[in-house]
Enzyme design. Structure first.
Site, short mmCIF file in Angstrom:
data_model
loop_
_atom_site.label_atom_id
_atom_site.label_comp_id
_atom_site.label_asym_id
_atom_site.label_seq_id
_atom_site.Cartn_x
_atom_site.Cartn_y
_atom_site.Cartn_z
CE LYS A 1 -3.99 1.80 2.56
NZ LYS A 1 -5.06 1.03 1.89
NE ARG B 1 -7.47 2.71 4.77
CZ ARG B 1 -7.93 3.94 4.57
NH1 ARG B 1 -7.09 4.96 4.55
NH2 ARG B 1 -9.23 4.14 4.42
N GLY C 1 -8.08 -7.09 4.56
CA GLY C 1 -8.98 -7.21 5.70
C GLY C 1 -8.41 -7.98 6.87
CG MET D 1 -2.79 -7.24 9.74
SD MET D 1 -1.12 -6.83 9.28
CE MET D 1 -1.30 -6.63 7.53
NE ARG E 1 -6.04 -4.08 -2.93
CZ ARG E 1 -6.60 -4.37 -1.76
NH1 ARG E 1 -5.84 -4.54 -0.69
NH2 ARG E 1 -7.91 -4.47 -1.65
CG HIS F 1 -14.44 -10.53 3.65
ND1 HIS F 1 -14.79 -11.81 3.94
CD2 HIS F 1 -13.16 -10.37 4.02
CE1 HIS F 1 -13.75 -12.42 4.49
NE2 HIS F 1 -12.75 -11.56 4.56
CB SER G 1 8.42 -43.36 -10.48
OG SER G 1 7.35 -42.46 -10.25
CB CYS H 1 4.12 -41.26 -9.53
SG CYS H 1 4.81 -42.54 -8.47
CE1 TYR I 1 6.97 -39.78 -14.39
CE2 TYR I 1 8.96 -40.35 -15.62
CZ TYR I 1 7.95 -40.70 -14.72
OH TYR I 1 7.92 -41.95 -14.17
#
Lengths: 893, 893
Positions: free
Chosen positions: B27, B97, B106, B108, B357, B473, B781, B848, B868
């Site tokens: 912020k 803030r 929301g 804090m 933001r 929210h 694997s 896997c 993989y």
């Protein structure tokens, strides 16, 4: 030049010597060595172990050139012995025997009397002037050859040996009571009947050609390297399969040619006590196998070791041969600097040596012989220490029959292997093995044992045989295993059929308890009380040398003052693992523990824990007092809480009534705590993290106890051990809580004690992250039981369905819960030591799994640089010895 | 020079910029950046995150010098805004803030209107000419301050907020229907009553001193960094706890000073669909919180995005300000090259920007925006790929309501987060969390959600609210989580008390099923049928880019032709794990499997296996046909045999009747197979070693199927995988048997197929001895589920009693069964890859375990050089994306 496969010996010349055991096997190398020492040995030759390897690598084929070499050596033997193999007039006979680099008594095959056939029989009759002997030799050849080489065996387990059936039938026909009553004609007829049954059942003829006989026997011996018995024996004795066996082909000499013949087995010292007295047994007019097999009870070799006066000794009956033999015994022991086990045969009053080898002995004998030999300047202290097998020490450390107990002896036999055994009677090796799997204690009772019984002997507490001497199979094997054994208890009469034996008018049935005293040769009915052994005399002497040599400290795993005291007596230098959960079960405290578990909130838990605190503190005070200034490692609560709760409906109801809560409450708790894999569940430090009040209470009990004992002038050293840590943060949380409890106790008790906080390394992740864990831990202790379980993914409780088979199939060399798996688990240990010490140079590292008392694992711990091993009290001396041997072995390299 | 802790912004000058997020929070950094971009921002200053760290490291103390810095910056702000903090005539008010480096909407605390007190109130009335606004601001200050800073909260869970009770009472007294009906005097009275309740309950006065108010608010914001909500959010979003929050102190501007005031929230593109249209909501005469909290349903910001015609848009009502705002939106998006989420306030017709933001968006929107921005030349393809959160893709891949299904809509709301959710109704977050633990599917129904509900929203299938807009929210959080959400469904009336809601005359009670369509904003009663999503359009485009970039192949874990087809549609390049045991349960074959298990000898087992063979072969044929020439890794039977047997008395009796054996036989088998720790028991290749006939049958089925499919012209590539190998010898035995079965099948079928034999690496010992295992294995694997269990000594089934708490206590950063534990398990994987490839250079290595579809774990697999990853069909696109992002991240380093 072609590779040499065959080594001649005889006639004061030998191509081999004692250093060539790997190539010629123990028997062959020692035969060559004896020849070199000018000791009379029948000539022969050894086919090397390389041929065995070739045989297995090439599908049963021999290397080229072997046949020629064998033929050449036969010629040499013929020359030396003055007789010719297969010659009708002057026949030479051969024996073919296995001979592996390590002794494997009775495990492999042997064939005797090779060379006898229809053509040579008359010649041997002429030569020996003893027709009965010749036909007895012939029927033995056919019987042995038919069994071992041709494979004529019983077809079902309950079938008797087909040859023995024929012998029994013949005996019945002619009204003979024993084999000795059979005449030459009877034996000749037996030989014919044997040949007939072979042809009938195997569709093959017994070979007449001596060379065919010889090669058949050689092949059978090589083949026997991989029989079931031999494989089992190698596994039990850590003998590598790739070594192979040599084959010894040797001219036959006969102890059964008449009354001027004899055969015997002797030890240069008493293998049971270690006493420095020549000791042995023999039989007149017998073959060597007759002595070992225990079919006839043999005579003592000398007057000094006669057990009773009924049987005359060799010293008395053949004094000249005895004197020559005694001279050879001195020569051999001085040469080998070791107690020797020798075999001899006297043929027509001429003494021949057939074998010499290092003699097996009891632990007691091993200790005495080693100490005596150091005293005599034969060997050094280090050599003496290396002579004791750590595993064998167990014999000296385990309880004996309480000397004050009233003995009601129902039978006497030979004191074949010392120590006391209490168990239920079983009559077969298989039953013994099955019972051992169920953790039942049994005594194996056999008329006589054979190599097929080896697994049952290993499983039994002790062995009782009705027949056989001190060198019988049962006696030799039992001593090697460190099992108590009473052999040749002729008074007992065993019925396998009825599954019972009778002695002194009593009938002992399968499943009845008996007690053996292997040191005295006594059999008692029932379970006798046992007492602890001492640690003095020669044993104390050798353990003194052990302690001078070893670097590893040896601690014990003990949870009570009593166990701690036993361990201290055995030389323990501290406690490596004190399991606090065992204390949770004792007496009334289990009620408070259960109250704590049932509690729904922290306050109720703390209330219950407050009841446990003084009891735990008392436990620790007791242990600290016994251990004095030795370090005491206490592990915080480890098992999952459900282990403390009852599980049957009845127990749950009882507990509910006692605790004044509905049974449903307890059942619900039991259900909620149920785990699918408790080994991997909510246990170890995971308990202390979710319920910190438990760890707090335990830490408080430890430090209050330590302070109180210190006030009495004992400089206690508690070491608090956090179990089952997977991440350093777990340890950090528990360490903080322990430190806080310590400081509170010090303030309260107005005294401080030195202490350490450390952790078990029992999960692979702990070993892998040991560098981080060592930032908090002041010591590591490897919990190799759990580390083995997690590294292998193997539950010790469930492995019974496949792990034994794995070992049998040689997938694993050993049960990894017995011998530490160096390749896997050991790798994690090495890694953890290295990483841990990289973070904290002075990190103290030990092991407290059961491997801490296993010799090979102790050696690994030494090599890996651990500070100590910890084991059960009875294994402390074993670990001390193994630690010393590790130092010596390291220096030898 | 002293360390700088405070950074000024305002008046076209800022000491920070957008690159300083770690120091100033998102912020603060963006406010500074906006000032640098000459965008109108109320002046203020940011207290850096370093102060937060200092605050936590020093027990709530601020660093020295901070107070002076703050005071100096207040002077700057006063100058910029032309007003003075605490001045009775010309009072300046501040907001305080939080602002963390990562967005935590929301989570804090915030306090507004600081600086109002009895002295400044008249000045503000004079200045604003709006007494009602001033007293409304004042009562809001006291209410917020009393709650957030002073801690006046409900004392019990069922108690209402004490301030709201007072408001309700006042409204009742004066007959006001809404807050808007309260007069200035009413609000003044409310303020007094608020101060009174604070004093009464907290024994403290609401502070009059503006500086005391300011510092109180700053402390509360720093303190809120570690509140429960924030900690949970950080954990769910992988935000490090040590980052800390910055605090933004900014001059107040008011959207609620009158009808020339407004406040709003907007996105530069539609966050739900990604459409390139400026999009937002605002409220006239309101504070920003009113828009987000969902108490009033807000108006659309422009005509293009009006949902209906009832509410006028900002574009219509305040065209000049709308135009300025639209200009800022263009400027910001071009500057940040990202869709922005902005907050603005219009005070007396002057536009002020309060925040910008990166905007949260649905997966669908994320994909569209990324593709559109590449098209517009704003970002590169790689940047576009990095913009998509792999986890969020889940939203696009999961089933939608079957378009052919008849919809009976009972309520309509806003399409706040797309996708379909089916679940049972619950009304509290706690119930949702509890149900999720029991694996029940629930939909969380709330009047509106608040940050306290976050754990329940995470646990629910979807969220339905009665109040609130697209930026409420519920909507924002649901989109972030990828949960379907219907927000602001005003037609439903919820009674928490009766645990039910009414809609269209229907009463839906707790536990009743409902279905949400978050894409259309519809609520249906009951469970609607769902269908698979497609893979086309923008999604297809971006996945094309993904495939160009990634190195890791992505396979799937699939056991059926259907799952295989789904995975292929999602881009799977092979099967990494086909579990054969699932097939064992199907239909009638379980009977044959049970027959096999009950069998007492090998012959009977083989008979039963012969029945299973054709069925298994059929399964494999089906899978091979779908997979074509892609490799198919088939794992031989893994679970312990007892998993296939019934366990209750009733089932046992039924099976006995079916199999025509006594129930006792089956019960005995069940008992004999019982295991204490089945995870570590007789399973995996241990089955195939003890019962080789099982592996033989499976291998035969695989190769016969492969041959038959190959004959149809499909070049199949089976890879046979041996599970749970701990030692190379196990693998060797099983490999030999597989090779033999393959050769037999090739001979029988007269065709050959290429195949590999490899192993799972799922035990620590396999990883530790990977060099030896690779002498036999052609591929590895990693079975990371079991490898995690054994490395941690942690049973997944039993960890529920402590693992969630471990994560909560930050002992572990994540559940290691979800995110691969790189420190421990990862170390073993790295070791195994290295050792395995040292032995076999071309060793194929994959994973896997379920980690194969988790983005962070996929990145690890990429870094570690795996070939993989394999994951469930629905996670294939996620793994593909994560694999591509791993390449990009690697290059960035």
């Amino acid at each position: 030049m072609a590779k040499k496969y065959v080594y001649y010996f005889g006639d004061s010349k030998a191509e081999g010597d004692a250093s060539m055991k790997l190539l010629l096997g123990g028997k062959g190398a020692n035969l060559a060595e004896m020849v070199n020492l000018k000791i009379p040995v029948p000539a022969g030759f050894t086919i090397s172990t390389e041929v065995c390897s070739h045989y297995y690598d090439h599908n049963g084929q021999y290397p080229p050139g072997l046949k020629d070499e064998v033929t050449k050596n036969i010629l040499k033997v013929q020359k030396a012995m003055g007789a010719v193999f297969g010659d009708p007039q002057n026949p030479l006979l051969f024996s073919v025997r296995s001979g592996a680099p390590a002794s494997m008594p009775g495990m492999m095959d042997t064939v005797l009397n090779l060379g006898l056939n229809d053509k040579t029989l008359p010649g041997l009759v002429e030569k020996s002037k003893n027709e009965r002997f010749v036909y007895d030799s012939y029927r033995r050849l056919i019987q042995m050859y038919g069994d071992v080489v041709m494979g004529l065996k019983p077809e079902r387990e309950d079938e008797e040996d087909p040859f023995e059936v024929i012998i029994q039938k013949k005996k019945d026909e002619v009204g003979a009571k024993t084999d000795m009553d059979l005449t030459a004609a009877d034996l000749k007829d037996l030989a014919e009947r044997f040949k007939k049954v072979i042809k009938q059942r195997l569709k093959k003829e017994f070979p007449e050609d001596p060379y065919e006989q010889l090669w058949g026997a050689i092949g059978a011996v090589f083949g026997s390297w991989n029989n079931h018995r031999a494989v089992t024996y190698r596994r039990l004795n850590d003998i590598p399969a790739h070594w192979g066996t040599a084959v010894n082909v040797q001219a036959m000499v006969f102890g059964n040619m008449g009354d001027d013949c004899a055969t015997g087995v002797a030890f240069t010292r008493d293998p049971s006590t270690g006493e420095n007295v020549f000791y042995g047994e023999y039989l007149k007019n017998a073959q060597g196998e007759d002595v070992v097999a225990g079919i006839r009870t043999p005579q003592p070799i000398n007057k000094a070791k006669k057990l009773d006066d009924k049987l005359p000794s060799l010293e008395e009956e053949m004094p000249a041969q005895y004197k020559e033999l005694a001279g050879i015994y001195y020569k051999l022991e001085k040469h080998y600097k070791e107690m020797q086990d020798i075999e001899f045969t006297i043929q027509n009053n001429k003494l021949w040596m057939l074998q010499t080898r290092t003699g097996k002995r009891t632990a007691q004998a091993a200790v005495k012989i080693a100490v005596d030999m150091v005293g005599a300047g034969l060997i050094t202290k280090k050599e003496a220490v290396m002579r004791i097998k750590p595993d064998q020490l167990d014999q000296l450390l385990h309880p004996m029959i309480d000397p004050k107990a009233q003995r009601s002896v129902i039978a006497k036999g030979l004191p074949a292997s010392p120590g006391a055994a209490v168990g239920k009677v079983v009559f077969t090796a298989n039953e013994a093995a099955l019972a051992a799997e169920k953790k039942e204690k049994v005594v194996l009772v056999r008329i006589e044992t054979s190599p097929e019984d080896i697994h049952g002997m290993n499983a039994a507490q002790g062995i009782l045989t009705a027949r056989g001497g001190m060198t019988s199979h049962a006696a030799v094997v039992a001593r090697g295993m460190g099992k108590p054994c009473v052999a040749g208890a002729g008074e007992i009469s065993i019925s396998y059929e009825k599954q019972e034996f009778k002695a002194s008018g009593k009938t002992i049935k399968k499943g009845d308890w008996i007690t053996l005293d292997g040191s005295r040769g006594q059999v008692m009915a029932g379970q006798m009380p046992l007492v602890e052994p001492g640690m003095s005399g020669d044993f104390g002497t050798i353990m003194g040398w052990v302690d001078e040599i070893r670097r590893l400290a040896v601690r014990t795993n003990a949870d009570t003052p009593h166990d701690s005291q036993v361990a201290v007596n055995f030389g323990a230098e501290g406690i490596g693992l004190c399991r606090t959960e065992h204390m949770f079960f004792e007496g009334e405290r289990i009620d408070a523990v259960r109250e704590m578990i049932i509690a729904e909130d922290r306050a109720s838990r703390e209330k219950a824990l407050a009841k446990i605190l003084p009891m735990q503190r008392g436990d620790f005070e007791g242990i600290f007092k016994v251990m004095g200034q030795r370090p005491v490692t206490i592990r915080l609560l480890d098992p999952p809480l459900h282990e403390f709760l009852p599980h049957t409906d009845k127990e749950i109801k009882e507990l509910a009534a006692k605790m004044k809560v509905p049974a449903e409450t307890i059942r619900a708790k039991v259900d909620s705590l149920h785990e699918f894999n408790p080994m991997l569940g909510h246990r170890g430090c995971r308990l202390g993290i979710i319920y910190p009040e438990i760890s707090e209470m335990q830490a408080r009990a430890i430090f209050e106890a330590a302070c109180r004992v210190k006030k009495k002038g004992i400089d206690v050293h508690p070491e608090v051990m956090i179990p089952l840590v997977a991440d350093v943060k777990e340890l950090e949380l528990q360490r903080d809580l322990v430190v806080k409890a310590a400081e509170e106790a010090f303030t309260k008790e107005k005294i401080r004690v030195d202490y350490l906080v450390g952790t078990m390394i029992e999960l692979p992740r702990a070993a892998l992250t040991a560098d981080r864990i060592a930032t908090v831990a002041q010591f590591f202790s490897f919990g190799t039981n759990d580390l083995t379980q997690t590294t292998f993914g193997l539950s010790r409780d469930d492995a019974g369905s496949f792990l034994p088979k794995y070992v049998q199939m040689e997938i694993l060399p050993n049960d990894p819960f017995v011998v530490l798996d160096e390749q896997g688990v050991g790798q994690l240990i090495e890694m953890a030591v290295k990483k841990g010490r990289a973070t904290r140079k002075d990190l103290k590292v030990g092991i407290c799994g059961e491997h801490g008392g296993e010799p090979a694992s102790v050696e690994f711990c030494h090599r890996t640089g651990l500070n100590y091993v910890s084991c059960s009290p009875y294994r402390v001396p074993i670990a001390r010895l193994a630690a010393a041997q590790a130092v010596i072995k390291e220096k030898q390299k």
